[in-house]
Scaffold this active site. Structure first.
Site, PDB file in Angstrom:
ATOM      1  N   HIS A 133       0.872  -1.179   0.000  1.00  0.00           N
ATOM      2  CA  HIS A 133       0.000   0.000   0.000  1.00  0.00           C
ATOM      3  C   HIS A 133       0.909   1.229   0.000  1.00  0.00           C
ATOM      4  CE1 HIS A 133      -4.177  -1.147   0.026  1.00  0.00           C
ATOM      5  NE2 HIS A 133      -3.899  -2.151   0.842  1.00  0.00           N
ATOM      6  N   ASP A 138      -4.878   1.898   2.111  1.00  0.00           N
ATOM      7  CA  ASP A 138      -5.198   1.225   3.376  1.00  0.00           C
ATOM      8  C   ASP A 138      -5.727   2.230   4.394  1.00  0.00           C
ATOM      9  OD1 ASP A 138      -2.686   2.435   3.384  1.00  0.00           O
ATOM     10  OD2 ASP A 138      -1.762   0.939   4.677  1.00  0.00           O
ATOM     11  N   HIS A 278      11.958   3.041 -28.042  1.00  0.00           N
ATOM     12  CA  HIS A 278      12.570   1.773 -28.446  1.00  0.00           C
ATOM     13  C   HIS A 278      12.756   1.760 -29.955  1.00  0.00           C
ATOM     14  CE1 HIS A 278      11.959   0.143 -24.424  1.00  0.00           C
ATOM     15  NE2 HIS A 278      10.719   0.591 -24.483  1.00  0.00           N
ATOM     16  N   TYR A 334      -8.287   8.649 -17.157  1.00  0.00           N
ATOM     17  CA  TYR A 334      -9.130   9.315 -16.164  1.00  0.00           C
ATOM     18  C   TYR A 334      -9.319  10.775 -16.558  1.00  0.00           C
ATOM     19  CZ  TYR A 334      -7.649   5.417 -13.118  1.00  0.00           C
ATOM     20  OH  TYR A 334      -7.371   4.185 -12.594  1.00  0.00           O
ATOM     21  N   GLU A 410       0.052   7.985  11.400  1.00  0.00           N
ATOM     22  CA  GLU A 410      -1.345   7.620  11.680  1.00  0.00           C
ATOM     23  C   GLU A 410      -2.064   8.643  12.552  1.00  0.00           C
ATOM     24  OE1 GLU A 410      -0.681   2.769  11.527  1.00  0.00           O
ATOM     25  OE2 GLU A 410      -0.250   3.872  13.377  1.00  0.00           O
TER      26      GLU A 410
END
Length: 432
Positions: A133, A138, A278, A334, A410
Protein backbone atom coordinates in the site's frame (compact mmCIF):
# COMPACT_ATOMS: atom_id res chain seq x y z
CA UNK A 1 -34.06 55.00 3.88
CA UNK A 2 -32.74 53.72 7.20
CA UNK A 3 -34.91 50.59 6.95
CA UNK A 4 -33.57 49.89 3.46
CA UNK A 5 -29.99 50.29 4.63
CA UNK A 6 -30.55 47.92 7.54
CA UNK A 7 -32.09 45.32 5.22
CA UNK A 8 -29.14 45.59 2.86
CA UNK A 9 -26.70 45.15 5.73
CA UNK A 10 -28.53 42.14 7.12
CA UNK A 11 -29.01 40.39 3.78
CA UNK A 12 -25.42 39.06 3.49
CA UNK A 13 -25.61 37.80 7.07
CA UNK A 14 -28.81 35.88 6.40
CA UNK A 15 -27.50 34.45 3.13
CA UNK A 16 -24.24 33.48 4.77
CA UNK A 17 -26.06 31.86 7.66
CA UNK A 18 -28.00 29.67 5.26
CA UNK A 19 -24.98 28.70 3.18
CA UNK A 20 -22.86 27.91 6.21
CA UNK A 21 -25.45 25.91 8.15
CA UNK A 22 -23.77 23.44 10.45
CA UNK A 23 -25.12 20.31 12.05
CA UNK A 24 -25.74 19.99 15.76
CA UNK A 25 -24.25 16.49 15.48
CA UNK A 26 -20.68 17.79 15.22
CA UNK A 27 -19.87 17.53 18.97
CA UNK A 28 -21.05 13.91 19.07
CA UNK A 29 -18.94 13.17 15.99
CA UNK A 30 -15.87 14.65 17.71
CA UNK A 31 -16.34 12.40 20.74
CA UNK A 32 -16.98 9.27 18.70
CA UNK A 33 -14.11 9.92 16.25
CA UNK A 34 -11.63 10.27 19.11
CA UNK A 35 -12.94 7.12 20.76
CA UNK A 36 -12.53 5.05 17.61
CA UNK A 37 -8.96 6.12 16.78
CA UNK A 38 -7.28 2.94 17.99
CA UNK A 39 -9.70 0.82 15.94
CA UNK A 40 -8.98 2.79 12.78
CA UNK A 41 -5.23 2.37 13.29
CA UNK A 42 -5.66 -1.35 13.91
CA UNK A 43 -7.73 -1.77 10.74
CA UNK A 44 -5.20 0.17 8.70
CA UNK A 45 -2.27 -1.91 9.94
CA UNK A 46 -4.06 -5.16 9.20
CA UNK A 47 -4.90 -4.03 5.67
CA UNK A 48 -1.35 -2.75 5.20
CA UNK A 49 0.02 -6.19 6.10
CA UNK A 50 -2.25 -7.85 3.55
CA UNK A 51 -2.25 -5.65 0.44
CA UNK A 52 -4.03 -6.75 -2.72
CA UNK A 53 -3.73 -5.49 -6.28
CA UNK A 54 -6.60 -4.02 -8.29
CA UNK A 55 -9.64 -6.28 -8.73
CA UNK A 56 -8.00 -8.79 -6.36
CA UNK A 57 -9.06 -7.11 -3.09
CA UNK A 58 -10.96 -10.16 -1.85
CA UNK A 59 -9.69 -10.20 1.74
CA UNK A 60 -10.01 -6.43 2.07
CA UNK A 61 -13.55 -6.47 0.69
CA UNK A 62 -14.64 -9.20 3.11
CA UNK A 63 -13.22 -7.26 6.06
CA UNK A 64 -15.16 -4.18 4.98
CA UNK A 65 -18.42 -6.04 4.29
CA UNK A 66 -18.31 -7.86 7.63
CA UNK A 67 -17.74 -4.58 9.45
CA UNK A 68 -20.56 -2.76 7.69
CA UNK A 69 -23.01 -5.59 8.34
CA UNK A 70 -22.08 -5.57 12.02
CA UNK A 71 -23.25 -1.93 12.08
CA UNK A 72 -26.63 -2.73 10.54
CA UNK A 73 -25.69 -1.21 7.18
CA UNK A 74 -27.11 -2.70 3.97
CA UNK A 75 -24.25 -4.25 2.01
CA UNK A 76 -23.77 -5.14 -1.64
CA UNK A 77 -20.61 -7.04 -2.58
CA UNK A 78 -18.84 -7.75 -5.87
CA UNK A 79 -19.61 -4.31 -7.25
CA UNK A 80 -17.28 -3.55 -10.17
CA UNK A 81 -15.56 -6.92 -9.53
CA UNK A 82 -14.51 -6.66 -5.87
CA UNK A 83 -16.08 -3.41 -4.67
CA UNK A 84 -18.33 -3.06 -1.64
CA UNK A 85 -21.24 -0.63 -1.32
CA UNK A 86 -22.94 0.04 2.00
CA UNK A 87 -26.11 2.08 2.50
CA UNK A 88 -26.93 3.62 5.86
CA UNK A 89 -30.52 4.83 6.02
CA UNK A 90 -31.09 7.72 8.38
CA UNK A 91 -34.01 8.02 10.75
CA UNK A 92 -35.61 10.72 8.61
CA UNK A 93 -35.82 11.29 4.84
CA UNK A 94 -33.32 13.56 3.15
CA UNK A 95 -30.48 13.67 0.62
CA UNK A 96 -28.10 10.80 -0.04
CA UNK A 97 -24.41 11.54 0.46
CA UNK A 98 -21.76 9.21 -0.95
CA UNK A 99 -18.32 8.72 0.58
CA UNK A 100 -15.57 6.90 -1.30
CA UNK A 101 -12.43 4.98 -0.32
CA UNK A 102 -10.21 3.08 -2.75
CA UNK A 103 -8.93 -0.35 -1.72
CA UNK A 104 -6.12 -1.48 -4.03
CA UNK A 105 -2.37 -1.65 -3.48
CA UNK A 106 0.56 -1.33 -5.90
CA UNK A 107 3.22 -3.65 -7.35
CA UNK A 108 5.90 -2.17 -5.08
CA UNK A 109 8.20 -4.00 -2.64
CA UNK A 110 8.14 -2.29 0.76
CA UNK A 111 11.42 -1.21 2.39
CA UNK A 112 10.05 0.21 5.64
CA UNK A 113 11.01 -1.66 8.80
CA UNK A 114 7.57 -1.88 10.43
CA UNK A 115 5.92 -4.54 12.58
CA UNK A 116 3.07 -4.48 10.07
CA UNK A 117 5.26 -4.38 6.96
CA UNK A 118 3.85 -5.99 3.85
CA UNK A 119 5.55 -9.17 2.72
CA UNK A 120 2.95 -10.09 0.10
CA UNK A 121 3.97 -10.87 -3.46
CA UNK A 122 2.01 -11.24 -6.68
CA UNK A 123 2.37 -11.60 -10.41
CA UNK A 124 1.90 -8.31 -12.22
CA UNK A 125 2.31 -7.93 -15.97
CA UNK A 126 3.91 -11.42 -16.03
CA UNK A 127 6.52 -10.43 -13.41
CA UNK A 128 6.85 -11.45 -9.78
CA UNK A 129 6.76 -8.40 -7.52
CA UNK A 130 6.18 -7.30 -3.98
CA UNK A 131 2.82 -5.73 -3.17
CA UNK A 132 2.50 -2.66 -0.97
CA UNK A 133 0.00 0.00 0.00
CA UNK A 134 2.39 2.62 -1.35
CA UNK A 135 -0.33 5.21 -1.98
CA UNK A 136 -2.27 5.14 1.29
CA UNK A 137 -5.40 3.32 0.20
CA UNK A 138 -5.20 1.23 3.38
CA UNK A 139 -5.60 4.49 5.29
CA UNK A 140 -8.58 5.53 3.18
CA UNK A 141 -10.36 2.23 3.83
CA UNK A 142 -9.72 2.32 7.57
CA UNK A 143 -10.86 5.94 7.85
CA UNK A 144 -14.10 5.24 5.97
CA UNK A 145 -14.75 2.16 8.10
CA UNK A 146 -14.43 4.50 11.07
CA UNK A 147 -16.83 7.00 9.53
CA UNK A 148 -19.34 4.20 8.97
CA UNK A 149 -19.17 3.24 12.66
CA UNK A 150 -19.52 6.84 13.81
CA UNK A 151 -22.50 7.66 11.59
CA UNK A 152 -24.23 4.31 12.15
CA UNK A 153 -24.25 5.05 15.87
CA UNK A 154 -26.35 8.19 15.23
CA UNK A 155 -28.46 7.01 12.31
CA UNK A 156 -31.73 7.85 14.07
CA UNK A 157 -30.66 11.51 14.03
CA UNK A 158 -29.64 11.56 10.36
CA UNK A 159 -32.07 13.31 8.03
CA UNK A 160 -30.83 11.50 4.96
CA UNK A 161 -28.81 8.53 3.82
CA UNK A 162 -25.11 7.72 3.49
CA UNK A 163 -23.68 5.56 0.73
CA UNK A 164 -20.25 4.09 1.40
CA UNK A 165 -18.32 3.33 -1.79
CA UNK A 166 -15.34 1.03 -1.24
CA UNK A 167 -13.81 1.04 -4.68
CA UNK A 168 -11.41 -1.44 -6.28
CA UNK A 169 -8.69 -0.77 -8.84
CA UNK A 170 -8.15 2.98 -8.53
CA UNK A 171 -4.62 2.38 -9.78
CA UNK A 172 -6.06 0.64 -12.83
CA UNK A 173 -5.57 -2.95 -13.94
CA UNK A 174 -3.38 -3.99 -16.85
CA UNK A 175 -5.64 -6.86 -17.92
CA UNK A 176 -9.04 -5.11 -18.07
CA UNK A 177 -10.48 -2.32 -20.20
CA UNK A 178 -12.52 -0.68 -17.43
CA UNK A 179 -11.58 -0.54 -13.78
CA UNK A 180 -12.39 1.13 -10.53
CA UNK A 181 -14.65 4.15 -10.35
CA UNK A 182 -15.64 4.11 -14.02
CA UNK A 183 -17.02 0.59 -13.72
CA UNK A 184 -18.82 1.41 -10.46
CA UNK A 185 -20.51 4.34 -12.20
CA UNK A 186 -21.51 2.13 -15.14
CA UNK A 187 -23.07 -0.27 -12.65
CA UNK A 188 -25.25 2.54 -11.29
CA UNK A 189 -23.82 3.37 -7.87
CA UNK A 190 -24.30 7.12 -8.35
CA UNK A 191 -27.89 7.11 -9.58
CA UNK A 192 -29.50 7.92 -6.21
CA UNK A 193 -26.65 10.10 -4.88
CA UNK A 194 -26.90 13.89 -4.38
CA UNK A 195 -23.24 14.64 -3.62
CA UNK A 196 -20.01 12.69 -3.24
CA UNK A 197 -16.95 13.28 -1.05
CA UNK A 198 -13.54 11.66 -0.83
CA UNK A 199 -10.07 12.20 0.54
CA UNK A 200 -6.52 11.16 -0.21
CA UNK A 201 -3.79 10.85 2.39
CA UNK A 202 -0.76 12.99 1.47
CA UNK A 203 2.63 11.71 2.59
CA UNK A 204 4.28 15.10 2.00
CA UNK A 205 1.69 17.25 3.79
CA UNK A 206 2.03 17.63 7.55
CA UNK A 207 -0.38 15.64 9.69
CA UNK A 208 -3.29 17.71 10.96
CA UNK A 209 -3.61 19.73 7.77
CA UNK A 210 -6.14 19.53 4.95
CA UNK A 211 -5.58 20.71 1.38
CA UNK A 212 -8.39 21.65 -0.98
CA UNK A 213 -8.89 23.33 -4.34
CA UNK A 214 -12.02 24.55 -6.08
CA UNK A 215 -12.46 23.63 -9.75
CA UNK A 216 -9.86 21.49 -11.58
CA UNK A 217 -7.75 20.00 -8.78
CA UNK A 218 -6.05 16.97 -10.32
CA UNK A 219 -5.14 16.23 -13.91
CA UNK A 220 -6.74 14.09 -16.54
CA UNK A 221 -4.39 11.29 -17.53
CA UNK A 222 -4.05 9.79 -21.00
CA UNK A 223 -1.64 7.25 -22.47
CA UNK A 224 0.30 8.16 -25.58
CA UNK A 225 1.68 5.63 -28.10
CA UNK A 226 3.61 6.68 -31.21
CA UNK A 227 5.20 4.53 -33.89
CA UNK A 228 7.43 6.23 -36.47
CA UNK A 229 7.80 4.19 -39.66
CA UNK A 230 10.91 4.93 -41.73
CA UNK A 231 13.05 2.91 -44.14
CA UNK A 232 15.92 0.78 -42.90
CA UNK A 233 19.44 1.54 -44.12
CA UNK A 234 23.11 1.01 -43.39
CA UNK A 235 24.36 3.46 -40.77
CA UNK A 236 27.23 4.40 -43.11
CA UNK A 237 24.82 5.59 -45.81
CA UNK A 238 21.89 7.24 -44.02
CA UNK A 239 20.80 9.04 -47.22
CA UNK A 240 19.57 5.75 -48.58
CA UNK A 241 16.96 5.34 -45.85
CA UNK A 242 14.44 7.32 -43.83
CA UNK A 243 15.71 7.63 -40.27
CA UNK A 244 12.95 7.13 -37.67
CA UNK A 245 15.40 7.82 -34.83
CA UNK A 246 16.17 11.37 -35.96
CA UNK A 247 12.48 11.91 -36.71
CA UNK A 248 11.50 10.67 -33.24
CA UNK A 249 14.05 13.00 -31.67
CA UNK A 250 12.51 15.95 -33.49
CA UNK A 251 9.04 14.85 -32.38
CA UNK A 252 10.08 14.64 -28.72
CA UNK A 253 11.40 18.20 -28.87
CA UNK A 254 8.41 19.38 -30.86
CA UNK A 255 5.99 18.03 -28.27
CA UNK A 256 7.60 20.27 -25.64
CA UNK A 257 6.48 23.36 -27.56
CA UNK A 258 2.86 22.47 -26.75
CA UNK A 259 3.48 23.48 -23.15
CA UNK A 260 5.58 26.54 -23.94
CA UNK A 261 3.63 27.88 -26.92
CA UNK A 262 0.11 26.41 -27.10
CA UNK A 263 -1.13 26.09 -23.50
CA UNK A 264 -2.04 29.12 -21.42
CA UNK A 265 -0.01 28.12 -18.38
CA UNK A 266 -1.27 31.11 -16.39
CA UNK A 267 -4.59 29.25 -16.08
CA UNK A 268 -3.66 25.58 -15.70
CA UNK A 269 -0.50 23.54 -16.26
CA UNK A 270 -0.16 20.62 -18.65
CA UNK A 271 2.36 17.82 -19.09
CA UNK A 272 3.43 15.78 -22.12
CA UNK A 273 6.10 13.25 -21.16
CA UNK A 274 7.73 10.61 -23.33
CA UNK A 275 8.64 7.82 -20.94
CA UNK A 276 10.26 5.29 -23.26
CA UNK A 277 11.75 5.07 -26.75
CA UNK A 278 12.57 1.77 -28.45
CA UNK A 279 14.25 1.45 -31.83
CA UNK A 280 17.16 -0.35 -33.37
CA UNK A 281 19.36 -3.29 -32.36
CA UNK A 282 22.80 -2.49 -33.80
CA UNK A 283 25.20 0.45 -33.87
CA UNK A 284 25.49 0.62 -37.66
CA UNK A 285 21.90 -0.06 -38.74
CA UNK A 286 19.24 2.61 -39.09
CA UNK A 287 16.08 0.76 -38.01
CA UNK A 288 12.80 0.56 -39.84
CA UNK A 289 10.73 1.97 -37.00
CA UNK A 290 10.84 3.57 -33.56
CA UNK A 291 8.18 3.15 -30.85
CA UNK A 292 7.52 5.71 -28.12
CA UNK A 293 5.17 5.72 -25.16
CA UNK A 294 4.29 8.54 -22.81
CA UNK A 295 1.75 10.23 -20.59
CA UNK A 296 -0.43 13.33 -21.01
CA UNK A 297 -1.74 15.41 -18.10
CA UNK A 298 -4.31 18.17 -18.61
CA UNK A 299 -6.92 20.09 -16.62
CA UNK A 300 -10.45 20.25 -18.00
CA UNK A 301 -11.99 19.01 -21.24
CA UNK A 302 -11.12 22.10 -23.28
CA UNK A 303 -7.42 21.95 -22.45
CA UNK A 304 -7.36 18.20 -23.02
CA UNK A 305 -8.86 18.65 -26.50
CA UNK A 306 -6.29 21.35 -27.36
CA UNK A 307 -3.30 19.26 -26.23
CA UNK A 308 -4.51 16.17 -28.08
CA UNK A 309 -4.97 18.23 -31.26
CA UNK A 310 -1.47 19.70 -31.05
CA UNK A 311 0.12 16.30 -30.38
CA UNK A 312 -1.57 14.89 -33.48
CA UNK A 313 -0.47 17.83 -35.63
CA UNK A 314 3.14 17.81 -34.43
CA UNK A 315 3.65 14.05 -34.70
CA UNK A 316 1.99 13.75 -38.09
CA UNK A 317 3.63 16.78 -39.69
CA UNK A 318 7.17 16.20 -38.42
CA UNK A 319 7.01 12.59 -39.59
CA UNK A 320 5.72 13.69 -42.99
CA UNK A 321 8.45 16.32 -43.35
CA UNK A 322 11.07 13.57 -42.91
CA UNK A 323 9.41 11.26 -45.41
CA UNK A 324 8.27 8.94 -42.63
CA UNK A 325 4.79 8.03 -41.45
CA UNK A 326 3.39 8.04 -37.92
CA UNK A 327 0.89 5.78 -36.17
CA UNK A 328 -0.54 7.64 -33.18
CA UNK A 329 -2.80 6.39 -30.41
CA UNK A 330 -4.08 8.47 -27.48
CA UNK A 331 -5.96 6.45 -24.87
CA UNK A 332 -8.06 8.43 -22.41
CA UNK A 333 -7.82 7.00 -18.90
CA UNK A 334 -9.13 9.32 -16.16
CA UNK A 335 -10.73 12.73 -16.69
CA UNK A 336 -9.66 15.72 -14.64
CA UNK A 337 -10.71 15.71 -10.98
CA UNK A 338 -12.88 18.82 -10.77
CA UNK A 339 -14.23 19.95 -7.41
CA UNK A 340 -17.66 21.50 -7.82
CA UNK A 341 -17.12 25.22 -7.02
CA UNK A 342 -20.46 25.71 -5.27
CA UNK A 343 -20.08 22.56 -3.17
CA UNK A 344 -16.50 23.47 -2.31
CA UNK A 345 -17.55 26.95 -1.19
CA UNK A 346 -20.36 25.51 0.93
CA UNK A 347 -18.05 22.96 2.57
CA UNK A 348 -15.07 25.24 3.20
CA UNK A 349 -16.47 26.27 6.59
CA UNK A 350 -16.92 22.57 7.36
CA UNK A 351 -13.29 21.83 6.52
CA UNK A 352 -12.09 24.71 8.69
CA UNK A 353 -14.30 23.56 11.56
CA UNK A 354 -12.80 20.08 11.35
CA UNK A 355 -9.14 21.06 11.05
CA UNK A 356 -8.93 24.65 12.29
CA UNK A 357 -8.50 27.67 9.99
CA UNK A 358 -4.73 27.64 10.32
CA UNK A 359 -4.53 24.04 9.10
CA UNK A 360 -6.50 24.47 5.87
CA UNK A 361 -4.44 24.97 2.71
CA UNK A 362 -5.64 26.20 -0.68
CA UNK A 363 -3.59 23.98 -2.99
CA UNK A 364 -2.21 24.46 -6.50
CA UNK A 365 -3.27 21.97 -9.19
CA UNK A 366 -1.80 18.48 -8.85
CA UNK A 367 -0.62 16.78 -12.04
CA UNK A 368 -1.30 13.37 -10.54
CA UNK A 369 -4.62 11.79 -11.51
CA UNK A 370 -7.54 10.23 -9.62
CA UNK A 371 -10.47 8.21 -10.90
CA UNK A 372 -12.67 9.87 -8.26
CA UNK A 373 -13.28 12.14 -11.25
CA UNK A 374 -15.74 9.62 -12.68
CA UNK A 375 -17.99 10.06 -9.63
CA UNK A 376 -17.75 13.85 -9.97
CA UNK A 377 -18.91 13.60 -13.59
CA UNK A 378 -22.17 12.17 -12.31
CA UNK A 379 -22.91 14.34 -9.29
CA UNK A 380 -21.33 17.33 -7.48
CA UNK A 381 -18.19 16.16 -5.70
CA UNK A 382 -15.39 17.37 -3.48
CA UNK A 383 -12.03 15.64 -3.09
CA UNK A 384 -9.56 16.80 -0.45
CA UNK A 385 -6.03 15.93 0.71
CA UNK A 386 -5.36 14.81 4.28
CA UNK A 387 -1.94 15.36 5.82
CA UNK A 388 0.03 12.21 6.56
CA UNK A 389 3.60 13.46 7.10
CA UNK A 390 4.98 13.61 10.63
CA UNK A 391 4.93 17.05 12.24
CA UNK A 392 8.05 18.99 11.36
CA UNK A 393 8.87 16.65 8.47
CA UNK A 394 10.51 17.91 5.30
CA UNK A 395 8.33 17.31 2.22
CA UNK A 396 11.41 17.46 0.00
CA UNK A 397 13.03 14.46 1.70
CA UNK A 398 9.92 12.54 2.77
CA UNK A 399 9.31 9.55 0.45
CA UNK A 400 6.58 10.25 -2.07
CA UNK A 401 3.65 8.11 -3.09
CA UNK A 402 4.30 4.97 -5.18
CA UNK A 403 7.78 4.45 -3.70
CA UNK A 404 9.14 1.62 -1.47
CA UNK A 405 9.71 4.03 1.42
CA UNK A 406 6.21 5.53 1.41
CA UNK A 407 5.16 6.08 5.02
CA UNK A 408 2.10 7.57 6.74
CA UNK A 409 1.83 9.11 10.21
CA UNK A 410 -1.34 7.62 11.68
CA UNK A 411 -1.95 10.68 13.85
CA UNK A 412 -4.10 12.26 11.15
CA UNK A 413 -6.70 9.51 10.90
CA UNK A 414 -9.08 11.05 13.46
CA UNK A 415 -9.15 14.25 11.43
CA UNK A 416 -10.07 12.19 8.37
CA UNK A 417 -12.94 10.49 10.22
CA UNK A 418 -14.15 13.81 11.61
CA UNK A 419 -14.00 15.65 8.30
CA UNK A 420 -15.85 13.04 6.23
CA UNK A 421 -18.48 12.75 8.97
CA UNK A 422 -18.85 16.53 9.09
CA UNK A 423 -19.29 16.59 5.31
CA UNK A 424 -22.27 14.24 5.62
CA UNK A 425 -24.13 15.97 8.42
CA UNK A 426 -23.42 19.52 7.23
CA UNK A 427 -24.44 18.72 3.66
CA UNK A 428 -27.67 17.18 4.93
CA UNK A 429 -28.30 20.22 7.15
CA UNK A 430 -27.82 22.57 4.20
CA UNK A 431 -29.92 20.54 1.76
CA UNK A 432 -32.70 18.91 3.73
Amino acid sequence: MKRLSLAILLAPILISGTALAQSSLRPAIDTKANAIESKVIEWRRDIHMHPELGNQEVRTAKKIADHLRSLGIEVTENVAVTGVVGVLKGGKPGPTVALRADMDALPVTERNDLPFKSVNTATYNSQETGVMHACGHDSHVAILMGVAEVLASMKDDLEGNVKFLFQPAEEGVYDAEIAGAELMVKEGVMEDVDAVFGLHIASQMEVGKIGYRSGPAMAAVDNLEITINGRQAHGASPWSGIDPIVTSSQIVMGLQTILSRSVNITQDPAVVTIGAIHGGIRHNIIPEKVEMIGTIRTFGDEQQELVHKRITEIVTNIAESAGATADLKIEKLYPSTVNNPELTADMLTTIKAAAGDENVISMPPITGAEDFSFFQREKPGLFINLGGMKKGGDPLTTPSHHTPGFYIDEGGFVLGVRTLSYFVVDYIEQNK
